[in-house]
Design a protein around this motif. Structure first.
Motif, PDB file in Angstrom:
ATOM      1  N   SER A 194      23.167  19.238 -18.698  1.00  0.00           N
ATOM      2  CA  SER A 194      22.869  18.686 -17.377  1.00  0.00           C
ATOM      3  C   SER A 194      24.178  18.574 -16.614  1.00  0.00           C
ATOM      4  N   ASP A 195      24.071  18.451 -15.291  1.00  0.00           N
ATOM      5  CA  ASP A 195      25.294  18.208 -14.527  1.00  0.00           C
ATOM      6  C   ASP A 195      25.697  16.743 -14.685  1.00  0.00           C
ATOM      7  N   ILE A 196      26.832  16.358 -14.086  1.00  0.00           N
ATOM      8  CA  ILE A 196      27.348  15.007 -14.325  1.00  0.00           C
ATOM      9  C   ILE A 196      26.456  13.919 -13.730  1.00  0.00           C
ATOM     10  N   TYR A 197      25.444  14.333 -12.972  1.00  0.00           N
ATOM     11  CA  TYR A 197      24.509  13.350 -12.390  1.00  0.00           C
ATOM     12  C   TYR A 197      23.251  13.246 -13.241  1.00  0.00           C
ATOM     13  N   LYS A 209      21.149  15.752 -13.854  1.00  0.00           N
ATOM     14  CA  LYS A 209      20.102  16.720 -13.490  1.00  0.00           C
ATOM     15  C   LYS A 209      20.289  17.986 -14.308  1.00  0.00           C
TER      16      LYS A 209
END
Lengths: 173, 161
Positions: free
Chosen positions: A100-103, A105
């Motif tokens: 996932s990305d750092i958020y 997602k």
């Protein structure tokens, strides 16, 4: 095929976001943008990193691009080749780890659809690349480097975008 | 080391780092690497009342990041040429500093803007990100980038250059 090309945009018609914006601005009291300021900060960082790379790798130089098309210089072929290889490896790792990305997602590549414009537009783009010695990224890097003439390339690119916006309904897709 | 950095960077150093920006932009910003969408973003921003579907149906708020990204490249260009280069870089050969040269850049730029949007991406979105994700249309696009570029260079080179 035209609908495929537009599928990421069709859920938003012009008037709808305006109404949304107004309620959002009062609620968030920040900008009307959908991304967080952290996203913009990291995007700016990666963009800056890339701008330095475009400049220092010399893909921003007309001569390099010209010599690539003349098969006199392997520099750009090696840059594109090694770039694609590393990007491919990176994406393979991301897929394998379901990263996932750092958020938080999940990262998912949105495939670009096939239509006649991929070939016709691709050819047109290539011709412009050979004439100006720059593709869109390097145009921005040239502008940042203070190359005044790049303003003509950029102005042309925006005119070209408008021409496409206008001609799109009449073009084969 | 400083010497190395102030010279033009060899392909084995710059190429892999350019490729690295694709996963990096996904991880840090959740965005797919591409640059020419910023043209459409500018069109949609500058013509908010446009009746053209291509600009009308485009989500300007979602696309704000494309301009931020492009602005980053502008800053990077400044840093690369002003602070990280021992000698000044020859971006364009001297013959472009003429009316014909400027006209060529404008016409070529028009082909870039039109072609990249018609093809759905440019060298970054198609050739690098697309191929790296095994997207078949991007392979076709990249082949045709070279068909156009080689055609102009070898077919019209004697007139243009």
């Amino acid at each position: 095929m035209a609908t495929l090309l537009d599928n990421k945009n069709t859920d938003h018609l012009a008037p709808a976001p305006t109404a949304e914006t107004e309620t959002n601005t009062t609620a968030r009291s920040t900008t009307s943008a959908v991304d967080s300021s952290l996203v913009y900060a990291t995007t700016l960082m990666v963009g800056t990193f890339l701008g330095i790379l475009f400049t220092k790798s010399e893909v921003v130089r007309w001569q390099r691009v010209h010599e690539m098309f003349l098969f006199q210089d392997s520099h750009l072929y090696l840059i594109i080749g090694s770039g694609v290889a590393v990007a491919m490896l990176g994406m393979a790792i991301i897929r394998k780890c379901e990263a996932s990305d750092i958020y938080g997602k999940p990262i998912q590549y949105k495939p670009k659809p096939f239509h006649k414009g991929v070939a016709l537009g691709g050819m047109t783009f290539g011709a412009g690349w050979a004439i100006t010695g720059a593709c869109p990224g390097p145009i921005y890097a040239q502008l940042g480097s203070g190359v005044g003439l790049a303003g003509f390339t950029y102005a042309g690119a925006l005119v070209g975008m408008y021409l496409y916006a206008w001609a799109k309904p009449h073009l084969p897709h | 080391m400083t010497d190395f950095l102030l010279q033009p960077w060899p392909w084995w150093f710059s190429g892999p780092l350019i490729g690295l920006t694709v996963p990096l932009l996904y991880l840090l910003a959740g965005k797919g690497f591409g640059i020419s969408t910023s043209f459409q973003q500018i069109g949609a921003l500058c013509s908010p009342r446009s009746k053209l579907d291509y600009l009308k149906n485009y989500d300007r708020r979602k696309g704000t990041w494309t301009l931020v990204f492009a602005f980053g490249i502008v800053i990077g260009g400044f840093i690369g040429s002003h602070w990280l280069s021992a000698e000044s870089i020859e971006f364009l050969p001297a013959e472009f500093f003429s009316v014909w040269g400027a006209a060529k850049l404008f016409i070529g730029g028009t082909l870039i803007g039109f072609g990249a949007r018609y093809a759905g991406g440019c060298t970054s979105g198609h050739a690098i990100t697309g191929i790296a994700n095994w997207n078949f249309p991007s392979v076709v696009a990249t082949i045709f980038f070279f068909v156009g570029g080689l055609g102009v260079t070898w077919g019209l080179g004697h007139i243009l250059f």
